[in-house]
Design an enzyme around this catalytic site. Structure first.
Site, PDB file in Angstrom:
ATOM      1  N   GLN A  98       0.842  -1.196   0.000  1.00 52.68           N
ATOM      2  CA  GLN A  98       0.000   0.000   0.000  1.00 52.68           C
ATOM      3  C   GLN A  98       0.877   1.246   0.000  1.00 52.68           C
ATOM      4  O   GLN A  98       1.235   1.777   1.048  1.00 52.68           O
ATOM      5  CB  GLN A  98      -0.942   0.004   1.207  1.00 52.68           C
ATOM      6  CG  GLN A  98      -1.948   1.125   1.110  1.00 52.68           C
ATOM      7  CD  GLN A  98      -3.021   1.045   2.165  1.00 52.68           C
ATOM      8  OE1 GLN A  98      -3.110   0.110   2.940  1.00 52.68           O
ATOM      9  NE2 GLN A  98      -3.852   2.059   2.198  1.00 52.68           N
ATOM     10  N   PHE A  99       1.189   1.727  -1.204  1.00 49.59           N
ATOM     11  CA  PHE A  99       2.072   2.885  -1.325  1.00 49.59           C
ATOM     12  C   PHE A  99       1.460   4.139  -0.710  1.00 49.59           C
ATOM     13  O   PHE A  99       2.173   5.070  -0.342  1.00 49.59           O
ATOM     14  CB  PHE A  99       2.463   3.130  -2.789  1.00 49.59           C
ATOM     15  CG  PHE A  99       1.403   3.796  -3.619  1.00 49.59           C
ATOM     16  CD1 PHE A  99       1.395   5.177  -3.764  1.00 49.59           C
ATOM     17  CD2 PHE A  99       0.413   3.054  -4.247  1.00 49.59           C
ATOM     18  CE1 PHE A  99       0.419   5.803  -4.529  1.00 49.59           C
ATOM     19  CE2 PHE A  99      -0.558   3.665  -5.010  1.00 49.59           C
ATOM     20  CZ  PHE A  99      -0.562   5.048  -5.146  1.00 49.59           C
ATOM     21  N   THR A 100       0.141   4.180  -0.554  1.00 49.17           N
ATOM     22  CA  THR A 100      -0.499   5.381  -0.009  1.00 49.17           C
ATOM     23  C   THR A 100      -0.113   5.634   1.452  1.00 49.17           C
ATOM     24  O   THR A 100      -0.325   6.740   1.957  1.00 49.17           O
ATOM     25  CB  THR A 100      -2.030   5.319  -0.149  1.00 49.17           C
ATOM     26  OG1 THR A 100      -2.518   4.169   0.538  1.00 49.17           O
ATOM     27  CG2 THR A 100      -2.442   5.272  -1.613  1.00 49.17           C
TER      28      THR A 100
END
Length: 153
Positions: free
Chosen positions: A78-80
């Site tokens: 989850q790059f966010t």
């Protein structure tokens, strides 16, 4: 590298309507890789998460870890988690690692967890995923591998 760790009674992840990862009781880990992260960051978080005592013992105290109980782990990239929201209202993701680098470290993290004997289910890196997480407690812990550089006294 950042991780959101949730104690779960069960969790699953679907891609295009198909379940690609599923666990029973254990931990759901959302993992974000930042620019400049290394295998050392993955090692730190893998060890920390596997040994994190967030499961209750017979007296109801947080004294047991995933490893102690031989529970499962679901890991989803989850790059966010690397979002910078200090300015304006639109998150900036420029501090997130490039996809090829992030995928490599995501897989290092998974390999390290498996080498410790943990059963690990995963999402699909870079895909749009639907998660179903049954948070148990709720218990949610946020970890940042850079904290190892500035330990609490």
């Amino acid at each position: 590298m950042k991780a959101v760790v949730q104690r779960v009674s069960r969790a699953s992840v679907r891609v295009s309507g198909e379940t690609v990862g599923e666990i029973g009781p254990g931990l759901a880990v959302l993992l974000g890789v930042a620019e400049g992260d290394t295998e050392e960051d993955a090692e730190y978080l893998a060890s920390k998460i596997i040994n994190l005592r967030i499961f209750s013992d017979a007296e109801g105290k947080f004294n047991l870890s995933l490893k102690d109980l031989c529970r499962e782990m679901l890991v989803v990239s989850q790059f966010t988690l690397i979002a910078d929201t200090r300015k304006g209202r639109r998150p900036s993701f420029i501090e997130a690692a490039q996809p090829q680098e992030a995928d490599g470290l995501y897989n290092v993290f998974i390999r390290l967890c498996r080498e410790e004997g943990t059963q690990v289910a995963t999402g699909q890196f870079g895909a749009m995923m639907m998660l179903e997480i049954y948070n148990d407690g709720p218990v949610t812990i946020i970890l940042d591998s850079r904290d190892r550089l500035n330990p609490r006294l």
